[in-house]
Design an enzyme around this catalytic site. Structure first.
Site, short mmCIF file in Angstrom:
data_model
loop_
_atom_site.label_atom_id
_atom_site.label_comp_id
_atom_site.label_asym_id
_atom_site.label_seq_id
_atom_site.Cartn_x
_atom_site.Cartn_y
_atom_site.Cartn_z
CB SER A 190 -0.89 0.02 1.25
OG SER A 190 -1.56 1.27 1.37
CE1 TYR B 135 -3.83 -2.24 4.81
CE2 TYR B 135 -3.32 0.08 4.44
CZ TYR B 135 -3.70 -1.16 3.94
OH TYR B 135 -3.95 -1.32 2.61
#
Length: 268
Positions: free
Chosen positions: A144, A157
């Site tokens: 990401s 995350y």
């Protein structure tokens, strides 16, 4: 094809394939002629996706909980039994987060790391001997842009996505002489249900959409760009809007400037 790969009859295994990015990647790979192996927890959802793919009878659904090692082993055996080989593995299964560090329990920290890092590592290590024996194949990880930048509300995350990126870099170096290729994909904001499922500090799904995701890149457009980059053999693939690409560029040129930018960002 000037060293480019192709997907005609290649076996492409995609995790997290029942919705969002995984579903879009499956559709694009099927259009390019691949035999797609779809994995996620719910077989009925996978079958809906499989039936929507071009030449649906060529593809298979293999249900598994990515965090259950015995289920993952069983799935791997099933894939080899039915397809005989694996040409691409796309590690896409993942879970996001929307909580401040101060509000996030250790249980939630570990749950996100388990899905976004350890489960990817386990599956890749399990499949690696097949790639090494074939002396061919591509292993891709969906990281990401958050894993490159680190933003508010996404600490764990971001950390997990950064960790899988670094692990993939090491893997790439170790298998470079064995004919096995490794790519890492860094999506920016893509319009999927990822923020509905993102965990709050207590480990429960957030259950609502983010503004940034709502106005993000269409999942099909993301998949087209991603598969095209993988076919070209790209190893470092950043796909997102101008804001995300600018952030990645600034992160390389001036981390200090980036940190100042992030403090002012509205990312919730």
């Amino acid at each position: 094809m000037n060293g480019m790969e192709h997907l005609d009859n290649k076996v492409v295994w995609i995790t997290g394939a029942s919705s969002g990015i995984g579903k879009a990647l499956a559709a694009e790979c099927a259009l390019k002629g691949a035999q797609v192996v779809l994995s996620a927890r719910r077989l009925d959802e996978l079958e809906k996706v499989r039936n929507s793919l071009q030449n649906s009878e060529r593809h298979i659904s293999v249900a598994m909980d990515i965090t259950d090692e015995s289920q993952v082993r069983h799935a791997y055996e099933q894939v080899l039994k039915e397809k005989g080989r694996i040409d691409w593995l796309i590690n896409n299964a993942g879970l996001s987060q929307r909580a401040l560090i101060a509000d996030t329990t250790m249980q939630t920290e570990r749950a996100i790391m388990e899905i976004d890092y350890f489960s990817q590592v386990f599956l890749t290590k399990l499949v690696l001997p097949t790639f090494l024996a074939q002396k061919s194949g591509r292993i891709a990880f969906v990281s990401s842009v958050a894993g490159l930048l680190g933003t508010q509300y996404r600490a764990t995350y971001s950390a997990a996505k950064a960790a899988i990126h670094m692990w993939a870099n090491s893997l790439r170096a170790e298998v470079a002489q064995e004919g096995v290729k490794v790519s890492v994909i860094f999506p920016g904001f893509v319009k999927t249900n990822v923020s509905f499922n993102a965990l709050n500090g207590a480990g429960k799904p957030q259950a609502h959409q983010d503004d940034a995701i709502e106005t993000g890149l269409d999942a099909d457009a993301f998949a087209q760009q991603t598969v095209s980059a993988l076919i070209k053999g790209d190893e470092y693939i950043v796909i997102g809007g101008r804001k995300e690409k600018l952030g990645v560029l600034v992160s390389r040129l001036s981390p200090t400037t980036l940190y100042k930018m992030i403090r002012k960002m509205k990312v919730k």
